[in-house]
Design a protein around this motif. Structure first.
Motif, PDB file in Angstrom:
ATOM      1  N   TRP A 108       0.844  -1.186   0.000  1.00  0.00           N
ATOM      2  CA  TRP A 108       0.000   0.000   0.000  1.00  0.00           C
ATOM      3  C   TRP A 108       0.884   1.243   0.000  1.00  0.00           C
ATOM      4  O   TRP A 108       1.743   1.409   0.858  1.00  0.00           O
ATOM      5  CB  TRP A 108      -0.904   0.019   1.222  1.00  0.00           C
ATOM      6  CG  TRP A 108      -2.007  -1.005   1.173  1.00  0.00           C
ATOM      7  CD1 TRP A 108      -1.991  -2.261   1.716  1.00  0.00           C
ATOM      8  CD2 TRP A 108      -3.284  -0.849   0.551  1.00  0.00           C
ATOM      9  NE1 TRP A 108      -3.170  -2.898   1.458  1.00  0.00           N
ATOM     10  CE2 TRP A 108      -3.995  -2.049   0.755  1.00  0.00           C
ATOM     11  CE3 TRP A 108      -3.886   0.192  -0.150  1.00  0.00           C
ATOM     12  CZ2 TRP A 108      -5.285  -2.234   0.275  1.00  0.00           C
ATOM     13  CZ3 TRP A 108      -5.175   0.008  -0.628  1.00  0.00           C
ATOM     14  CH2 TRP A 108      -5.872  -1.199  -0.417  1.00  0.00           C
ATOM     15  N   PHE A 109       0.654   2.114  -0.988  1.00  0.00           N
ATOM     16  CA  PHE A 109       1.410   3.357  -1.099  1.00  0.00           C
ATOM     17  C   PHE A 109       0.485   4.542  -0.828  1.00  0.00           C
ATOM     18  O   PHE A 109      -0.630   4.586  -1.347  1.00  0.00           O
ATOM     19  CB  PHE A 109       2.004   3.505  -2.509  1.00  0.00           C
ATOM     20  CG  PHE A 109       3.064   2.509  -2.837  1.00  0.00           C
ATOM     21  CD1 PHE A 109       4.401   2.784  -2.611  1.00  0.00           C
ATOM     22  CD2 PHE A 109       2.729   1.273  -3.387  1.00  0.00           C
ATOM     23  CE1 PHE A 109       5.386   1.853  -2.920  1.00  0.00           C
ATOM     24  CE2 PHE A 109       3.701   0.344  -3.695  1.00  0.00           C
ATOM     25  CZ  PHE A 109       5.036   0.640  -3.462  1.00  0.00           C
ATOM     26  N   PRO A 110       0.947   5.510  -0.050  1.00  0.00           N
ATOM     27  CA  PRO A 110       0.143   6.732   0.131  1.00  0.00           C
ATOM     28  C   PRO A 110       0.005   7.486  -1.190  1.00  0.00           C
ATOM     29  O   PRO A 110       0.972   7.639  -1.936  1.00  0.00           O
ATOM     30  CB  PRO A 110       0.946   7.543   1.152  1.00  0.00           C
ATOM     31  CG  PRO A 110       1.847   6.565   1.818  1.00  0.00           C
ATOM     32  CD  PRO A 110       2.152   5.526   0.795  1.00  0.00           C
ATOM     33  N   ILE A 111      -1.197   7.933  -1.474  1.00  0.00           N
ATOM     34  CA  ILE A 111      -1.454   8.771  -2.655  1.00  0.00           C
ATOM     35  C   ILE A 111      -1.191  10.214  -2.228  1.00  0.00           C
ATOM     36  O   ILE A 111      -1.873  10.753  -1.355  1.00  0.00           O
ATOM     37  CB  ILE A 111      -2.899   8.599  -3.153  1.00  0.00           C
ATOM     38  CG1 ILE A 111      -3.171   7.118  -3.473  1.00  0.00           C
ATOM     39  CG2 ILE A 111      -3.169   9.464  -4.370  1.00  0.00           C
ATOM     40  CD1 ILE A 111      -4.647   6.812  -3.726  1.00  0.00           C
ATOM     41  N   TYR A 112      -0.211  10.838  -2.857  1.00  0.00           N
ATOM     42  CA  TYR A 112       0.258  12.134  -2.380  1.00  0.00           C
ATOM     43  C   TYR A 112      -0.077  13.242  -3.369  1.00  0.00           C
ATOM     44  O   TYR A 112       0.125  13.097  -4.582  1.00  0.00           O
ATOM     45  CB  TYR A 112       1.772  12.091  -2.163  1.00  0.00           C
ATOM     46  CG  TYR A 112       2.343  13.380  -1.622  1.00  0.00           C
ATOM     47  CD1 TYR A 112       2.097  13.770  -0.306  1.00  0.00           C
ATOM     48  CD2 TYR A 112       3.101  14.217  -2.440  1.00  0.00           C
ATOM     49  CE1 TYR A 112       2.605  14.958   0.193  1.00  0.00           C
ATOM     50  CE2 TYR A 112       3.615  15.406  -1.950  1.00  0.00           C
ATOM     51  CZ  TYR A 112       3.366  15.774  -0.641  1.00  0.00           C
ATOM     52  OH  TYR A 112       3.867  16.953  -0.150  1.00  0.00           O
ATOM     53  N   ASP A 113      -0.578  14.338  -2.813  1.00  0.00           N
ATOM     54  CA  ASP A 113      -0.859  15.525  -3.601  1.00  0.00           C
ATOM     55  C   ASP A 113      -0.082  16.689  -2.999  1.00  0.00           C
ATOM     56  O   ASP A 113      -0.035  16.859  -1.776  1.00  0.00           O
ATOM     57  CB  ASP A 113      -2.359  15.832  -3.577  1.00  0.00           C
ATOM     58  CG  ASP A 113      -2.699  17.088  -4.355  1.00  0.00           C
ATOM     59  OD1 ASP A 113      -2.563  17.080  -5.589  1.00  0.00           O
ATOM     60  OD2 ASP A 113      -3.079  18.091  -3.717  1.00  0.00           O
ATOM     61  N   GLY A 117      -1.666  17.036   0.459  1.00  0.00           N
ATOM     62  CA  GLY A 117      -0.956  16.009   1.215  1.00  0.00           C
ATOM     63  C   GLY A 117      -1.428  14.616   0.847  1.00  0.00           C
ATOM     64  O   GLY A 117      -1.828  14.337  -0.292  1.00  0.00           O
ATOM     65  N   ILE A 118      -1.383  13.690   1.810  1.00  0.00           N
ATOM     66  CA  ILE A 118      -1.792  12.304   1.568  1.00  0.00           C
ATOM     67  C   ILE A 118      -3.310  12.231   1.463  1.00  0.00           C
ATOM     68  O   ILE A 118      -4.034  12.726   2.328  1.00  0.00           O
ATOM     69  CB  ILE A 118      -1.273  11.381   2.689  1.00  0.00           C
ATOM     70  CG1 ILE A 118       0.255  11.297   2.612  1.00  0.00           C
ATOM     71  CG2 ILE A 118      -1.888   9.999   2.576  1.00  0.00           C
ATOM     72  CD1 ILE A 118       0.872  10.430   3.692  1.00  0.00           C
ATOM     73  N   ARG A 119      -3.775  11.559   0.394  1.00  0.00           N
ATOM     74  CA  ARG A 119      -5.220  11.455   0.131  1.00  0.00           C
ATOM     75  C   ARG A 119      -5.581  10.008  -0.134  1.00  0.00           C
ATOM     76  O   ARG A 119      -5.999   9.640  -1.218  1.00  0.00           O
ATOM     77  CB  ARG A 119      -5.615  12.334  -1.050  1.00  0.00           C
ATOM     78  CG  ARG A 119      -5.112  13.756  -0.942  1.00  0.00           C
ATOM     79  CD  ARG A 119      -5.547  14.594  -2.108  1.00  0.00           C
ATOM     80  NE  ARG A 119      -6.912  15.088  -1.956  1.00  0.00           N
ATOM     81  CZ  ARG A 119      -7.600  15.696  -2.922  1.00  0.00           C
ATOM     82  NH1 ARG A 119      -7.052  15.823  -4.125  1.00  0.00           N
ATOM     83  NH2 ARG A 119      -8.813  16.146  -2.712  1.00  0.00           N
ATOM     84  N   GLY A 120      -5.373   9.158   0.849  1.00  0.00           N
ATOM     85  CA  GLY A 120      -5.693   7.753   0.703  1.00  0.00           C
ATOM     86  C   GLY A 120      -4.490   6.921   0.305  1.00  0.00           C
ATOM     87  O   GLY A 120      -3.348   7.413   0.264  1.00  0.00           O
ATOM     88  N   GLU A 121      -4.758   5.632   0.003  1.00  0.00           N
ATOM     89  CA  GLU A 121      -3.691   4.700  -0.348  1.00  0.00           C
ATOM     90  C   GLU A 121      -4.104   3.858  -1.551  1.00  0.00           C
ATOM     91  O   GLU A 121      -5.297   3.699  -1.829  1.00  0.00           O
ATOM     92  CB  GLU A 121      -3.381   3.773   0.830  1.00  0.00           C
ATOM     93  CG  GLU A 121      -2.963   4.492   2.099  1.00  0.00           C
ATOM     94  CD  GLU A 121      -2.979   3.548   3.288  1.00  0.00           C
ATOM     95  OE1 GLU A 121      -2.103   2.668   3.334  1.00  0.00           O
ATOM     96  OE2 GLU A 121      -3.867   3.664   4.145  1.00  0.00           O
ATOM     97  N   ILE A 122      -3.083   3.312  -2.219  1.00  0.00           N
ATOM     98  CA  ILE A 122      -3.326   2.453  -3.375  1.00  0.00           C
ATOM     99  C   ILE A 122      -2.426   1.238  -3.278  1.00  0.00           C
ATOM    100  O   ILE A 122      -1.257   1.346  -2.896  1.00  0.00           O
ATOM    101  CB  ILE A 122      -3.089   3.219  -4.698  1.00  0.00           C
ATOM    102  CG1 ILE A 122      -3.463   2.348  -5.900  1.00  0.00           C
ATOM    103  CG2 ILE A 122      -1.658   3.719  -4.797  1.00  0.00           C
ATOM    104  CD1 ILE A 122      -3.474   3.117  -7.205  1.00  0.00           C
TER     105      ILE A 122
END
Length: 990
Positions: A108-113, A117-122
Motif C-alpha cells: 500500500w502506497f500513500p497517494i500524495y498531492d 498532502g496524503i489522500r488515501g492509499e493504493i
C-alpha cells in the motif's frame, strides 16, 4: 539488457470525497512509464475501489528502468468536465535491478498531492524481468549497489576500495520557466518532482557506470544533494566511494553480533585481520577558508588550530623507514586517481593508518556568470578547483588521501558558496589495490604500532612541518609524537582508548553584511569567510578546553548565506583521548591600565572558568591515570616551551613573555582580553549549560564511553523557524540570539525525552538556513538511545556486545512526542520582539500504519512496522539484507496556512507524511527498517500576508531487513541440524 516491467493495480482505500452530490468518488488510475500510459477502468461511487486490473506491461531498456520512475496517478472521472486529480505515487524501480534484491514491489502506497498532502492509499504490485544482453556499449549500470551508510555495510566486507566517484546533472527548474504564468501551483510542483526523480535516476546510473569502469560493484557513503539555483537551473549532485564488496554468507556471520558499528568486521574470518596500531590519526586541524571573487580564488590558512606531529624522527629506529615505505606504497596506489577522496567515516580494521587533520576549502561564485545554464561544465570546473585545493592541503600534511569527505552549497539569490571538507589521512594500500602488501611489512608495522594510540601519531616529518605546532611523545606508547589536539571529520576509531564520556560541542557565529547585488555581494561574502572560519575554530578550541577534552570527531562546519547576514554552525563530538596530553587550563590575560576593579573582575572570571573545567571533568568522568616513568619504562617527554596558543584579538607578541602561561604543570590556553567583544566571548563560554542529569549528546553514531546500550531507540526530527521583527541588530546581539535559539531547541528535546532517561542523543545533525530575509530556520534530526545505568560501564567492545545481547528484544518504545500540533515562543532573552514557531515529529520504533507484508517470516514475526534510524545499525538486532537506497524528494504547498495550524502545524503534518511515505516504500520492498536515514534538505518559504507557504524536503536512507537477536538465538536452538535462516545475501543456506 532490455527488460519488461509489469504493473498491477489492485485496490484503493480511504480516498477523498470528490463528488459532493453523492459524497463518493469515481476513481480510476493512470499508469505511466516513459512515454507509455495505461488506464484502469473507472470504479464508480466508492471511496475504497477494487480495480484488480490486468498486468500492464512495459518493454523498455534497462537504462530507462534506472532513469525513469514509475508514475501512478489516481483521478476522479468527470463526464462533462476535466478529470480531477486526486494524487500521485512515484515508485523507483532501481531496487529491483540488483542480482540479490527483491523480485517484487508490493504493498500500500500513500497517494500524495502537493497541495492537500496524503489522500488515501493504493495497492500496487510491480515486477521486473531482465534479459541478458552482453552489449559492451550499454549505458546502464544495473547491478551496482548503492549505500547511504558511511561505513562498510553490515553483511559485507571490503575487498578493494577504489576511490572517489562524483557526478552532477543540470536542468532548467520548472518553477522558473515562462510557462509558470499559465501553470497551476499543483502542475508546477508535480513537474518539479518528476524532473527531480528523472535527474536523480540519471545521476545514479552515471555514477554506477563510473564504478563499473573502476571494476567495482558498489557505492558506499552515497550523498546526493539538490541545488536550487533559481533561474540558473536545478542541479542534482552526488558523491560516493566506489568499492568492491563481498557478501558474508557464512552461517557464522549470521550469529547475533551486530549491535554496534564495525563489529562484524572484527568477527568475520573473511575480513582482513585488524592491524592493531596500524591506524595513526593525526591531529592538526588545519582548516583553510577559500573564497572566490567571481572567477579568482584566494586561500587563507588558519594555522592557529593546527596541532600535529610526525611518526618519524628520533623515536623508533624502524618507525621512520617503515612509515616511509608504507607512504610510498600508498602514494603509488593513489597516484592514478585524480581525487583520492573517501566519503567513509568509519573504516575496516587496518585501512586507516594516519590522520593528518581537517582540511577544507570554500569558494564564492556568481550564478549569473554561467553562460549556458543547461551545461554542467561550469559547475564541474568549480568543484574541480575546490577538490584540487583540498588535495594540495592534504599533501602539505604528508597525506595522500582525504577521508570523511563531504560537499555542500549555500545559495542566496545569485551568490553560491561551495564548501568541501575532509580529514587528511594515510591509508593502508592493502585495501586500495588488487592483492595485498607483503606480509613481512604488515607484521613489522603491527609490531611497531601499539594498540589504541597508533591513529594519534602524526604522519609528517617533525623537522619540516608546514605550520607551527606543539608535539609531545604519545602518552600511551612513548615512542611516537602526537599533537596537543586532534580535529577530524570521521567517527572515533574502534580501537581508540577514551577516558570518560564524550559530549556535543557546538560553535555558533553570525555576521551581518550589507545588502548588495552581484559582484559587490560576492566580494563582501568572500571578505567575511576567512574571518568567520577562524572565529568558528577559535570557539571550538575554547569550548574543547573548557570541557577538559583534547579531541574532536565528526566535525561538520556549515556556512550559510542570507540576504543580510552570514551564519556559521560547527558541530562535533568532544572526547578525551588517553594518548594525547592532558589539556591545560584556560587563562585570561587582561591588557588594560592598572585598574583594581578590572583586575578583580578578571580574577573572578578566571575562577569561574577553572571551576567550570573542574565540574566538566567530574560530569564526563575524565580522570586520566597518572603517568610515571617507572610504569612506562621510557623517558618522559621533555617539557614543552611555553607559548601563546591563541590570542582572541591582538596579534602583537611583545607582552607574551610577561604573561604567566602556566596552569599547574600544564601549558595554559591563553585568551587575551583587550576590548568588550573579547570579554563577551569569554562570557559566552560560560553560558553553555550542560545537559540535564541522565542525558548525553553527540553527533557521531555512538557516544564514546557508553557501551551498554539497550534496544529502546527513538528517532525524531525538529524544525524551528524564527522571524526577526527588527533588523537593527548588532553582531553581538545576533550571536546571543542565535545561541539562545540553539540552546532552547536542545532544552526542549531534553524535556520531551525526559521519560527515557538515562539516554543519549546520538547522530545529532543540526542544519541552519536563511530561506528568506528576516527568517532563520534550524532543523535537527537525531536518535535517542537508552542505556542501562545499573550496569558497570565497559571499556572493551566484547563487553559492549554482551550488554547488547542481554537487552530485551520485547521492549516496546514509547511515543515521546505527542502528535498534537505544538507552537511556542522563545523566552524573552532570545530574539527580542521575534516570533518563533517550532515543530517536532517523532519516528518511534513502534508507530506507523504501513505493515511489512512481504518480509521473511523470521522478521515479521516480531516486527510489524518499519523502523527508522539515522544510525547504520539497530541495537539488539542483526541486519540480514540491504534492499537498496531510499532517495525521495517531496514538495508541499498551501494557500491556507493559518487554517492548517500556522507554520508549526503545516511543517508537522508534512514531516509526518514524509515518514509515512518512506515507511510505505520500504515495506513494499519487503524491508522492515530504514538505517542511515537523513533529512538532507528542508527548504521552507512563507508569505504570511497571502496565507501561503511552501516546503521542500529531501530524505534518504538504506532499506534493510533485520532480525532481533533473541529470535536468532531461538532459531539456532530449534534448528541445530538444518539451518534454513536467510543469509546475508537473502538466499537460504543449508
Amino acid at each position: 539488457m532490455p527488460g519488461k516491467l509489469k504493473v498491477k493495480i489492485v485496490a484503493g482505500r480511504h480516498l477523498p470525497v470528490m463528488d459532493r452530490a453523492s459524497d463518493l468518488t469515481d476513481a480510476f488510475v493512470e499508469v505511466k512509464f516513459g512515454n507509455t500510459t495505461f488506464k484502469t477502468d473507472v470504479y464508480l461511487k466508492s471511496l475504497n475501489p477494487q480495480w484488480n486490473s490486468e498486468w500492464f506491461k512495459f518493454e523498455v531498456d534497462d537504462e530507462d528502468l534506472q532513469d525513469e520512475p514509475l508514475q501512478i496517478t489516481v483521478l476522479d472521472h468527470d463526464t462533462y468536465s476535466a478529470n480531477d486529480a486526486i494524487g500521485k505515487v512515484y515508485i523507483d524501480i532501481d531496487p529491483l535491478l540488483y542480482s540479490e534484491a527483491a523480485t517484487v514491489i508490493s504493498g500500500w502506497f500513500p497517494i500524495y498531492d502537493t497541495i492537500h498532502g496524503i489522500r488515501g492509499e493504493i495497492n500496487v504490485v510491480v515486477k521486473v524481468d531482465l534479459f541478458n544482453d552482453l552489449n559492451r556499449f550499454r549505458q546502464s549500470s544495473c547491478g551496482v549497489k548503492f549505500f547511504c551508510t558511511t561505513s562498510i555495510p553490515k553483511c559485507y566486507r571490503a575487498v578493494v576500495i577504489h576511490g572517489f566517484v562524483e557526478e552532477l546533472v543540470v536542468n532548467e527548474d520548472p518553477e522558473y520557466q515562462w510557462i509558470d504564468r499559465i501553470r497551476t501551483p499543483r502542475a508546477s510542483n508535480e513537474a518539479r518532482q518528476r524532473l527531480i526523480s528523472l535527474m536523480s535516476g540519471e545521476l545514479q546510473r552515471k555514477i554506477g557506470l563510473k564504478v563499473l569502469e573502476m571494476r567495482g560493484n558498489a557505492v558506499v557513503g552515497y550523498l546526493q544533494c539538490f541545488d536550487l539555483e533559481g533561474e540558473s537551473g536545478l542541479v542534482v549532485r552526488a558523491i560516493g566511494t566506489a568499492c568492491t564488496l563481498d557478501k558474508l554468507s557464512s552461517p557464522a556471520a549470521f550469529l547475533p553480533a551486530c549491535n554496534s558499528p564495525s563489529k562484524e568486521m572484527k568477527e568475520s574470518p573473511l575480513v582482513h585481520p585488524p592491524s592493531h596500531g596500524c591506524r595513526s590519526t593525526h591531529n592538526s586541524p588545519i582548516h583553510t577558508a577559500t573564497g572566490s571573487r567571481l572567477t579568482q580564488n584566494f586561500s587563507v590558512s588558519v594555522p592557529t588550530l593546527i596541532y600535529t606531529g610526525t611518526g618519524s624522527g628520533s623515536a623508533g629506529k624502524e618507525g621512520g623507514p617503515l612509515k616511509a615505505l608504507l607512504r610510498q606504497q600508498t602514494q603509488s596506489a593513489l597516484e592514478q586517481r585524480e581525487f583520492p577522496f573517501l566519503t567513509l567515516t568509519a573504516f575496516p580494521p587496518g585501512l586507516l593508518v594516519h590522520v593528518g587533520g581537517v582540511v577544507s576549502a570554500r569558494s564564492v561564485k556568481l550564478l549569473d556568470r554561467i553562460h549556458n545554464p543547461d551545461e554542467p561544465e561550469t559547475r564541474d570546473a568549480w568543484w574541480a578547483e575546490i577538490r584540487q585545493e583540498i588535495k594540495s592541503h592534504a599533501k602539505a600534511l604528508g597525506c595522500h588521501a582525504v577521508v570523511g569527505y563531504s560537499e555542500s552549497t549555500s545559495i542566496c539569490e545569485e551568490v553560491c558558496i561551495l564548501s568541501a571538507s575532509g580529514t587528511a589521512a594515510v591509508l593502508n594500500p592493502r585495501f586500495l589495490q588488487e592483492g595485498t602488501v607483503e606480509g613481512s611489512l604488515e607484521q613489522r608495522i603491527e609490531e611497531n604500532l601499539p594498540v589504541g594510540c597508533g591513529f594519534c601519531h602524526i604522519p609528517y616529518d617533525e623537522l619540516n612541518m608546514p605550520f607551527p605546532a606543539h608535539l609531545t611523545y604519545c602518552y600511551n606508547c612513548r615512542k611516537q609524537k602526537v599533537p596537543d589536539v586532534l580535529f577530524t571529520t570521521i567517527d572515533l576509531p574502534t580501537d581508540a582508548v577514551v577516558v570518560g564520556k564524550g559530549c556535543l560541542i557546538q560553535a555558533r557565529l553570525c555576521r551581518l553584511k550589507k545588502k548588495a547585488q552581484a559582484e559587490a555581494n560576492a566580494t563582501a561574502i568572500s571578505n567575511l569567510l576567512p574571518f568567520m572560519e577562524y572565529e568558528v575554530h577559535t570557539q571550538l578550541m575554547n569550548k574543547l578546553k573548557l570541557k577538559g577534552m583534547n579531541a574532536l570527531f565528526g566535525l561538520r562546519i556549515q556556512i550559510t548565506v542570507g540576504e543580510n547576514m552570514l551564519m556559521g554552525l560547527a558541530s562535533a563530538t568532544g572526547v578525551y583521548l588517553a594518548a594525547l596530553p592532558t589539556p591545560g587550563g584556560i587563562q585570561i590575560a587582561g591588557k588594560t591600565p592598572n585598574d583594581g576593579s578590572y583586575e578583580q573582575h578578571i580574577s573572578h572570571m578566571q575562577k569561574k572558568i577553572n571551576d567550570t573545567i573542574a565540574k566538566n571533568k567530574e560530569l564526563y568522568e575524565i580522570n586520566p591515570p597518572e603517568v610515571s616513568e617507572e610504569i612506562i619504562g621510557s623517558p618522559i617527554p621533555e617539557p614543552r616551551q611555553r607559548s601563546r596558543l591563541l590570542r582572541s584579538q591582538s596579534e602583537s607578541s611583545d607582552e607574551v613573555t610577561e604573561l604567566d602561561l602556566s596552569h599547574g604543570k600544564k601549558d595554559a590556553f591563553v585568551l587575551e582580553i583587550d576590548d568588550a567583544d573579547a570579554m563577551e566571548d569569554v562570557h559566552s563560554l560560560l553560558t553553555d549549560v550542560p545537559p540535564p542529569s541522565g542525558f548525553y549528546s553527540c553527533n557521531t553514531e555512538i557516544m564514546p564511553g557508553i557501551n551498554n546500550w539497550t534496544s529502546e531507540i527513538q528517532m525524531f526530527t525538529s524544525v524551528r523557524v524564527v522571524r526577526l521583527s527588527s533588523l537593527n541588530l548588532t553582531n553581538q546581539a545576533l550571536n546571543k540570539n542565535f545561541n539562545g535559539l540553539c540552546e532552547n531547541l536542545l532544552k526542549s528535546l531534553y524535556f520531551k525525552l525526559r521519560s527515557m532517561t538515562p539516554c543519549c542523543l546520538c547522530h545529532v545533525n543540526f542544519t541552519v538556513s536563511l530561506p528568506e530575509d528576516e527568517l532563520i530556520q534550524v532543523t535537527v534530526t537525531a536518535v535517542a538511545i537508552t542505556f542501562d545505568k545499573n550496569q558497570a560501564l565497559q571499556t572493551t567492545k566484547a563487553h559492549a556486545e554482551k550488554s547488547l545481547q542481554r537487552a530485551s528484544a520485547d521492549n516496546e518504545e514509547m511515543l515521546q512526542f505527542p502528535l498534537e500540533l505544538c507552537s511556542d515562543s522563545l523566552p524573552s532573552h532570545a530574539f527580542p520582539a521575534a516570533k518563533a514557531v517550532t515543530v517536532e515529529k517523532a519516528s518511534p520504533m513502534g508507530d506507523g500504519n504501513f505493515r511489512n507484508r512481504s518480509a521473511p517470516p523470521c522478521a515479521s514475526s516480531t516486527v510489524g512496522v518499519v523502523k527508522m534510524t539515522p544510525l547504520s545499525f539497530i541495537p539488539g538486532a542483526k541486519i540480514t539484507k540491504y534492499l537498496g537506497i531510499i532517495n525521495m524528494f517531496f514538495i508541499r504547498e498551501t494557500t491556507s496556512l493559518r487554517e492548517e495550524g500556522g507554520v508549526s502545524g503545516f511543517l508537522h503534518a508534512f514531516i509526518a507524511e514524509v515518514f509515512a511515505m518512506v515507511r510505505a516504500h520500504v515495506a513494499a520492498l519487503g524491508g522492515n527498517a530504514v538505517v542511515s536515514y537523513i533529512m538532507k534538505q528542508c527548504v521552507f518559504m512563507e508569505n504570511p500576508s497571502k496565507n501561503q507557504a511552501q516546503c521542500l524536503i529531501n530524505v534518504s536512507g538504506d532499506a534493510v531487513v533485520f532480525v532481533r537477536e533473541s529470535d536468532l538465538e531461538v532459531m539456532s536452538a530449534q534448528q541445530p541440524a538444518v539451518n534454513c535462516q536467510p543469509s546475508c545475501t537473502g538466499e537460504v543456506t543449508t
